[in-house]
Design a protein around this motif. Structure first.
Motif, PDB file in Angstrom:
ATOM      1  N   LEU A   3       0.828  -1.194   0.000  1.00  0.00           N
ATOM      2  CA  LEU A   3       0.000   0.000   0.000  1.00  0.00           C
ATOM      3  C   LEU A   3       0.866   1.247   0.000  1.00  0.00           C
ATOM      4  O   LEU A   3       0.500   2.268   0.558  1.00  0.00           O
ATOM      5  CB  LEU A   3      -0.930   0.015   1.219  1.00  0.00           C
ATOM      6  N   GLY A   4       2.012   1.180  -0.610  1.00  0.00           N
ATOM      7  CA  GLY A   4       2.936   2.313  -0.562  1.00  0.00           C
ATOM      8  C   GLY A   4       2.347   3.565  -1.200  1.00  0.00           C
ATOM      9  O   GLY A   4       1.841   3.545  -2.298  1.00  0.00           O
ATOM     10  N   PHE A   5       2.451   4.682  -0.453  1.00  0.00           N
ATOM     11  CA  PHE A   5       1.944   5.965  -0.952  1.00  0.00           C
ATOM     12  C   PHE A   5       2.981   6.626  -1.839  1.00  0.00           C
ATOM     13  O   PHE A   5       2.696   7.026  -2.950  1.00  0.00           O
ATOM     14  CB  PHE A   5       1.599   6.850   0.248  1.00  0.00           C
ATOM     15  N   GLY A   6       4.242   6.743  -1.348  1.00  0.00           N
ATOM     16  CA  GLY A   6       5.375   7.142  -2.167  1.00  0.00           C
ATOM     17  C   GLY A   6       5.249   8.465  -2.876  1.00  0.00           C
ATOM     18  O   GLY A   6       5.585   8.561  -4.044  1.00  0.00           O
ATOM     19  N   LEU A   7       4.732   9.493  -2.244  1.00  0.00           N
ATOM     20  CA  LEU A   7       4.700  10.800  -2.890  1.00  0.00           C
ATOM     21  C   LEU A   7       6.098  11.285  -3.235  1.00  0.00           C
ATOM     22  O   LEU A   7       6.293  11.984  -4.207  1.00  0.00           O
ATOM     23  CB  LEU A   7       4.032  11.833  -1.972  1.00  0.00           C
ATOM     24  N   GLY A   8       7.069  10.893  -2.427  1.00  0.00           N
ATOM     25  CA  GLY A   8       8.438  11.301  -2.703  1.00  0.00           C
ATOM     26  C   GLY A   8       8.758  12.636  -2.061  1.00  0.00           C
ATOM     27  O   GLY A   8       7.903  13.487  -1.866  1.00  0.00           O
ATOM     28  N   LEU A   9      10.039  12.776  -1.746  1.00  0.00           N
ATOM     29  CA  LEU A   9      10.467  13.997  -1.064  1.00  0.00           C
ATOM     30  C   LEU A   9      10.382  15.221  -1.961  1.00  0.00           C
ATOM     31  O   LEU A   9      10.176  16.328  -1.484  1.00  0.00           O
ATOM     32  CB  LEU A   9      11.904  13.802  -0.555  1.00  0.00           C
ATOM     33  N   GLU A  10      10.552  15.027  -3.262  1.00  0.00           N
ATOM     34  CA  GLU A  10      10.465  16.174  -4.164  1.00  0.00           C
ATOM     35  C   GLU A  10       9.076  16.785  -4.152  1.00  0.00           C
ATOM     36  O   GLU A  10       8.907  18.009  -4.051  1.00  0.00           O
ATOM     37  CB  GLU A  10      10.823  15.747  -5.588  1.00  0.00           C
ATOM     38  N   LEU A  11       8.048  15.935  -4.223  1.00  0.00           N
ATOM     39  CA  LEU A  11       6.684  16.419  -4.215  1.00  0.00           C
ATOM     40  C   LEU A  11       6.328  17.026  -2.865  1.00  0.00           C
ATOM     41  O   LEU A  11       5.677  18.069  -2.784  1.00  0.00           O
ATOM     42  CB  LEU A  11       5.732  15.280  -4.559  1.00  0.00           C
ATOM     43  N   THR A  12       6.752  16.390  -1.785  1.00  0.00           N
ATOM     44  CA  THR A  12       6.507  16.938  -0.455  1.00  0.00           C
ATOM     45  C   THR A  12       7.183  18.289  -0.288  1.00  0.00           C
ATOM     46  O   THR A  12       6.626  19.228   0.286  1.00  0.00           O
ATOM     47  CB  THR A  12       7.021  15.961   0.617  1.00  0.00           C
ATOM     48  N   ASP A  13       8.396  18.404  -0.811  1.00  0.00           N
ATOM     49  CA  ASP A  13       9.124  19.671  -0.739  1.00  0.00           C
ATOM     50  C   ASP A  13       8.363  20.779  -1.475  1.00  0.00           C
ATOM     51  O   ASP A  13       8.268  21.915  -1.016  1.00  0.00           O
ATOM     52  CB  ASP A  13      10.513  19.474  -1.344  1.00  0.00           C
ATOM     53  N   ARG A  14       7.801  20.468  -2.616  1.00  0.00           N
ATOM     54  CA  ARG A  14       7.026  21.465  -3.367  1.00  0.00           C
ATOM     55  C   ARG A  14       5.784  21.899  -2.608  1.00  0.00           C
ATOM     56  O   ARG A  14       5.424  23.083  -2.591  1.00  0.00           O
ATOM     57  CB  ARG A  14       6.629  20.896  -4.726  1.00  0.00           C
ATOM     58  N   LEU A  15       5.103  20.938  -1.970  1.00  0.00           N
ATOM     59  CA  LEU A  15       3.907  21.275  -1.209  1.00  0.00           C
ATOM     60  C   LEU A  15       4.219  22.258  -0.088  1.00  0.00           C
ATOM     61  O   LEU A  15       3.522  23.250   0.109  1.00  0.00           O
ATOM     62  CB  LEU A  15       3.289  19.999  -0.633  1.00  0.00           C
ATOM     63  N   ILE A  16       5.285  21.974   0.661  1.00  0.00           N
ATOM     64  CA  ILE A  16       5.619  22.813   1.815  1.00  0.00           C
ATOM     65  C   ILE A  16       6.123  24.178   1.369  1.00  0.00           C
ATOM     66  O   ILE A  16       5.748  25.213   1.926  1.00  0.00           O
ATOM     67  CB  ILE A  16       6.663  22.090   2.698  1.00  0.00           C
TER      68      ILE A  16
END
Length: 418
Positions: free
Chosen positions: A381-394
């Motif tokens: 059930l891996g979500f795997g948004l990735g750090l790049e996408l998380t970085d963009r959100l923040i």
């Protein structure tokens, strides 16, 4: 056949008609003043000559075409025939012109005026008849015909100047049209050509800005589709496989407890897809759009999220430690939940044997994971948004975010103040 609207044709016709009407109006004024000048000169002449010569009843004074009389019946019969005595007024010039002298001088011209001064009355007439006269010099056009000629010359010159000016203006417009047709993503970084006129340069900037905006929107859509197509593969596959498994269990009469386990995996996969879709949709919006903020207790939110994601640690040798307080913050709750969920999920997902430490203090959240296993395969059930996408959100919302890579894990720190 219907004529298609053309700005160029409209400008040419409007300006040419305006110029023609202006020249025609000024020419009409000039012709009117020309006749007025002739009448004024003739009236002045008659006033001057009327009492210069002696005339008595029955004995009018005549010299060439001019006759001065004291009575109406002493005037030449031709004048009496062509004018009506009742129309005479003191000092008013009466005229009888053969035809309308536009293209040639009139052959017959009769003038009559009644003048009263100091109790005396004078009738003065002038009669010109060139029909039987022998011309020595060639006939010349009337003077006001030159006014009409000059009017046509002025209209022609105006039309030529208008065409030259239109050509000077239409050429940059054509260049702007061709440039806009060729404008694509490759040419966006090139210098915008100079189209000579400020208005055209402004229009070119607007076109380029609009294209950049559209291109940026297309890029966001491509990123959204790219992230969604990549990240949704796993939860969709899990949903399909577990749905098929559930159908077989029902057909074989497997006990309800095992069926509920399969249903739970499908439900968690649907939550995963919902979180992923919400995150990508918010990221795809314009940066200027404000999110509604609410007052929340950050520690309670962190504890709730890590509890919901504990299923990712089933079958793993992972120890989770959590520390939180009762700090109250005003943030967009949806965005906060998405970001914390992504980071906690990422830590749980990539830790197979080791520990995960979650520390929340005031407005800061620190998540550290240590993985001592060599396995790094994706969880079912891996979500795997990735750090790049998380970085963009923040970064899009303006929070502080720091991500460090450790020898056997990662360390992520977030400050929820802007």
């Amino acid at each position: 056949m219907k004529i298609r609207a053309s700005l160029r044709l409209y400008v040419v016709v409007a300006m040419f008609l305006s110029g023609t009407l202006l020249v025609a109006g000024m020419s009409a004024v000039a012709v009117n003043y020309f006749f007025y000048g002739l009448d004024t000169a003739m009236s002045t002449f008659m006033h001057t000559e009327a009492f210069e010569f002696e005339a008595q009843d029955g004995q009018p004074y005549q010299v060439q075409e001019m006759t001065i009389a004291t009575r109406w019946q002493d005037l030449p019969e031709l004048i009496q025939h062509r004018f009506d005595k009742a129309d005479l007024e003191n000092g008013k010039l009466m005229k009888n012109i053969d035809g309308f002298p536009i293209l040639k001088s009139p052959s017959v011209r009769d003038f009559l005026m009644k003048i009263e001064s100091n109790g005396e009355v004078r009738y003065i007439s002038l009669s010109f008849d060139d029909r039987n006269a022998t011309r020595i010099l060639p006939a010349k056009p009337p003077q006001f015909a030159y006014i009409v000629l000059f009017a046509f010359i002025a209209i022609t010159i105006f039309g030529v100047i208008l065409l030259v000016m239109l050509r000077q203006v239409s050429e940059p417009v054509r260049q702007l049209r061709d440039w806009a047709k060729r404008l694509d993503q490759k040419q966006q970084h090139e210098t915008t050509p100079n189209f000579q006129y400020r208005e055209l340069n402004t229009l070119a900037e607007i076109i380029e800005s609009s294209l950049n905006s559209v291109q940026a929107s297309v890029e966001r859509e491509k990123e959204f589709l790219g992230y969604a197509s990549h990240e949704l593969r796993t939860p969709i596959a899990v949903t399909r496989s577990n749905a098929e498994l559930l159908q077989k269990m029902i057909e074989r009469g497997v006990n309800s407890e095992k069926q509920l386990q399969v249903v739970d995996r499908i439900r968690r996969a649907s939550f995963t897809m919902t979180d992923l879709t919400e995150t990508l949709l918010w990221l795809n919006r314009q940066e200027q759009k404000q999110l509604a903020e609410e007052s929340i207790i950050l520690g309670d939110l962190v504890f709730q999220i890590q509890s919901e994601l504990r299923y990712l640690l089933k079958g793993k040798k992972v120890q989770v430690s959590i520390s939180h307080d009762s700090c109250e913050l005003t943030i967009p709750p949806g965005l906060g939940r998405i970001v914390i969920t992504n980071i906690v999920r990422n830590a749980f997902q990539h830790t197979y044997e080791g520990e995960v430490a979650i520390v929340q203090k005031q407005q800061r959240l620190l998540i550290t994971n240590h993985n001592y296993s060599d396995s790094d395969s994706q969880h079912e059930l891996g979500f795997g948004l990735g750090l790049e996408l998380t970085d963009r959100l923040i970064k899009q919302y303006g929070w502080f975010y720091q991500h460090d890579i450790l020898p056997n894990g990662r360390r992520v720190e977030i400050d929820f103040t802007r």
